[in-house]
Design an enzyme around this catalytic site. Structure first.
Site, PDB file in Angstrom:
ATOM      1  N   ARG A 112       0.907  -1.274  -0.119  1.00 20.24           N
ATOM      2  CA  ARG A 112       0.130   0.102   0.077  1.00 20.24           C
ATOM      3  C   ARG A 112       0.720   1.059   0.058  1.00 20.24           C
ATOM      4  NH1 ARG A 112      -1.994  -3.661  -1.210  1.00 20.24           N
ATOM      5  NH2 ARG A 112      -4.011  -4.731  -0.206  1.00 20.24           N
TER       6      ARG A 112
ATOM      7  N   SER B 256     -11.122   0.292   2.605  1.00 20.60           N
ATOM      8  CA  SER B 256     -10.404  -0.227   3.981  1.00 20.60           C
ATOM      9  C   SER B 256      -9.780   0.884   4.616  1.00 20.60           C
ATOM     10  CB  SER B 256      -9.452  -1.263   3.396  1.00 20.60           C
ATOM     11  OG  SER B 256      -9.051  -1.902   4.735  1.00 20.60           O
TER      12      SER B 256
ATOM     13  N   GLU C 117      -4.381   3.338   6.383  1.00 23.11           N
ATOM     14  CA  GLU C 117      -4.468   3.278   4.914  1.00 23.11           C
ATOM     15  C   GLU C 117      -5.029   4.582   4.259  1.00 23.11           C
ATOM     16  OE1 GLU C 117      -6.037   0.073   1.482  1.00 23.11           O
ATOM     17  OE2 GLU C 117      -5.170  -0.869   3.404  1.00 23.11           O
TER      18      GLU C 117
END
Length: 306
Positions: free
Chosen positions: A176, A226, A296
């Site tokens: 990520r 998310s 995130e």
């Protein structure tokens, strides 16, 4: 330099119909959150993007690049200076096993184009709600696949306004993350190397992944996807669920009752609601399990003046 002067300068480098003043960002972002941009620009050519970056550098005007906000929260005070949105860069093409997608195209559409051309490798992206540029920015992934697995290279505008080719190996793609924000690059297009496959086999995988996504994720509400990265040895959603936080709300933001790893904009939430709930979840999980949940989702912009 005042805003009128900035506007006059912008007119020298981009077309007038690509500039909006005091534009509400929530109207353009997947999360439906965010205050005003001083100047919201939707360039139509790579040269215009280069010109805006060079103008920003020369006149010391802050600028921010936005995708569709699928993994982004813009604060209620909005963003000062110039905001660039690349929605007009949405072309996707193929040549043999190579797929080239401009940064404003949805990564889902790139996966569908690959399917139509019997190309395998982007199946994992069939449910990711971001743009191609955003997918590179954070090395998006799902169900065991990541952008770094199939990316060959990207064409970017660097922080100096120059057009540059970046090989995948140069982007430091990891879980990520990438070095794209650190370098100040603006992704304009990405080239993916895929493999020939059978349409039926590719579609079966995409149908299965789509079913898993639609059955488990709260797609009926705007969200930032998310919210937290997976902590080592744990699952963020399970920790949040075991902290009895599902259904917890602050203002119009709510921890999803369908998937605890998501916070949804259930009732005209503000960015402040969203951020307060994220912090509450982090605090509660830390107290109960001594686990730090790392975001995130990115948070940018300014707080609303009181």
């Amino acid at each position: 330099m005042n805003n009128r002067q900035v506007y006059e300068k912008l007119l020298t480098v981009v077309a007038e119909d690509t500039i909006k003043v005091d534009e509400m960002l929530r109207n353009h972002l997947y999360t439906k959150l965010g205050g005003k941009a001083d100047f919201f620009i939707t360039p139509t050519t790579y040269e215009e993007v280069q010109n805006v970056v060079k103008l920003s550098n020369e006149e010391n005007i802050p600028f921010t690049l936005l995708g569709n906000g699928s993994n982004l929260i813009v604060k209620d005070g909005g963003i000062r200076g110039i905001v660039i949105h690349l929605k007009n860069f949405n072309d996707i093409s193929t040549d043999g096993t190579t797929l080239v997608a401009q940064s404003g195209a949805a990564i889902i559409e790139a996966s569908r184009k690959a399917l139509a051309e019997n190309l395998s490798g982007l199946e994992f992206a069939c449910g990711i709600p971001g743009t191609v540029g955003g997918a590179l920015f954070m090395n998006a992934g799902a169900y065991g696949g990541e952008i770094k697995d199939v990316l060959d290279h990207a064409i970017v505008v660097d922080r100096h306004g120059e057009l540059v080719k970046r090989e995948a190996a140069d982007l430091a793609l990891d879980y990520r993350t990438s070095n794209i924000p650190e370098n100040g690059d603006i992704v304009l297009e990405a080239t993916f190397h895929l493999k020939h496959g059978k349409y039926e086999d590719i579609k079966a995988i995409m149908d299965d992944l789509t079913y898993k996504r639609e059955s488990k994720q709260p797609l009926e509400f705007p969200s930032c996807g998310s919210v937290f990265k997976r902590p080592p040895g744990y699952f963020a959603g399970k920790l949040i669920q075991d902290s009895d936080l599902q259904g917890k709300n602050i203002g119009g933001a709510e921890v999803s009752t369908k998937h605890a790893g998501f916070i949804v904009n259930k009732d005209n939430a503000t960015a402040t609601d969203y951020i307060s709930l994220i912090e509450h979840v982090q605090k509660t999980v830390k107290e109960k399990f001594n686990v730090e949940l790392e975001r995130e989702v990115r948070i940018i912009g300014e707080d609303l003046e009181k």
